[in-house]
Design a protein around this motif. Structure first.
Motif: not given
Length: 308
Positions: A180-200
């Motif tokens: 499992n990756i740690s929170k520290a590693i997760f925080e460094k990942l560039p994240l891509i989101y769906r649009e506002q209002g999307s359930a995902t």
């Protein structure tokens, strides 16, 4: 004049889309076939139905009137066909469904058997974002909707179909450790989101907030396909529904990155307004889902249930 129903259909489609290319795609015909029939239709009138300026098609005033007449004729033909089937005791008419974009990986499997059995049923399925799906349902424009999160503001009936599982996903560029990756590693990942209002998007934001994670970079894309391609290209990482990435996982373009607290789990639901007076077709579809959903799950989604 000796124009055919086929020519009326082609001209109506071209008049609506203002494009031979788009009309050919929607009619499942080649562009040359559409162009030939369009010319044959035009040749039967002394007045132009359309003009081509540059590469764009403009429908003339006379053409607009012909398009209105063509639509009425084709609707009457459809009605005649429905009546003929009704007199034979068969289901006939339209089934209208609105679904969120990710549901397109699910709902066809629940429709196929029903549509094959009832040849007189015409399907209209709108694939759009959650806000538009709820709007269509609220305004009684559709019989059913398929969502992973039930809208709380509406009184609805629902059938739970299957789980919707969301995992942290990255491209093949990411080097897994098997842990499992740690929170520290997760925080460094560039994240891509769906649009506002999307359930995902809502599920992803809820997870990040619950884990008290400070995110690194936020990108936003308006479709699951666009987001998937961005992750494959290495643009970033995202929490995505498993149902839409089967092929990419199998061929190695995407990989699930294990993390404590994942996967997130919701359920795909077929929903309809509690106040809606369901048509005979809609009632038969509800019966079809209730009678066959277990078999459909076993036949088409066995792989889905094995991954946890």
């Amino acid at each position: 004049m000796h124009y055919t129903l086929h020519q009326l259909e082609i001209f109506l489609k071209v008049s609506r889309l203002k494009s031979v290319t788009k009309a050919s795609e929607e009619l499942y015909l080649t562009q040359p076939a559409v162009s030939i029939q369009l010319k044959k239709f035009q040749d039967q009138f002394d007045i132009p139905l359309f003009e081509v300026v540059g590469r764009k098609i403009y429908i003339t005033e006379f053409g607009e009137e012909i398009a209105i007449a063509a639509e009425k004729i084709l609707n009457e033909i459809t009605a005649i066909n429905y009546r003929a089937l009704s007199f034979k005791g068969e289901l006939s008419g339209k089934l209208k469904i609105a679904i969120v974009s990710t549901a397109k990986y699910v709902v066809p499997y629940f429709l196929t058997g029903f549509m094959n059995k009832h040849k007189g049923v015409e399907l209209s399925m709108d694939v759009t974002n959650k806000a538009e799906v709820v709007k269509s349902l609220e305004q009684n424009l559709v019989d059913f909707a398929m969502v992973s999160v039930i809208p709380k503001q509406l009184k609805i009936n629902n059938i739970k179909l299957m789980e919707n599982k969301l995992y942290l996903v990255g491209g093949k560029q990411f080097k897994p450790t098997g842990k499992n990756i740690s929170k520290a590693i997760f925080e460094k990942l560039p994240l891509i989101y769906r649009e506002q209002g999307s359930a995902t998007r809502n599920q992803m934001e809820h997870f990040i907030a619950s884990q008290k994670i400070s995110t690194y970079k936020k990108m936003e894309l308006k479709s699951n396909e666009a987001l998937k391609q961005a992750v494959i290209a290495g643009l970033g990482f995202s929490i995505m529904p498993l149902i839409g990435i089967k092929n990419e996982l199998n061929n190695g373009d995407l990989q699930i990155i294990p993390m404590k607290g994942l996967p997130l789990k919701t359920n795909w639901n077929l929903i309809w307004l509690s106040s809606k007076n369901l048509s005979s077709i809609a009632k038969h579809f509800v019966d079809h889902i209730n009678d066959n959903k277990s078999q459909i799950m076993e036949s088409h989604f066995d792989w889905f249930n094995k991954l946890d």
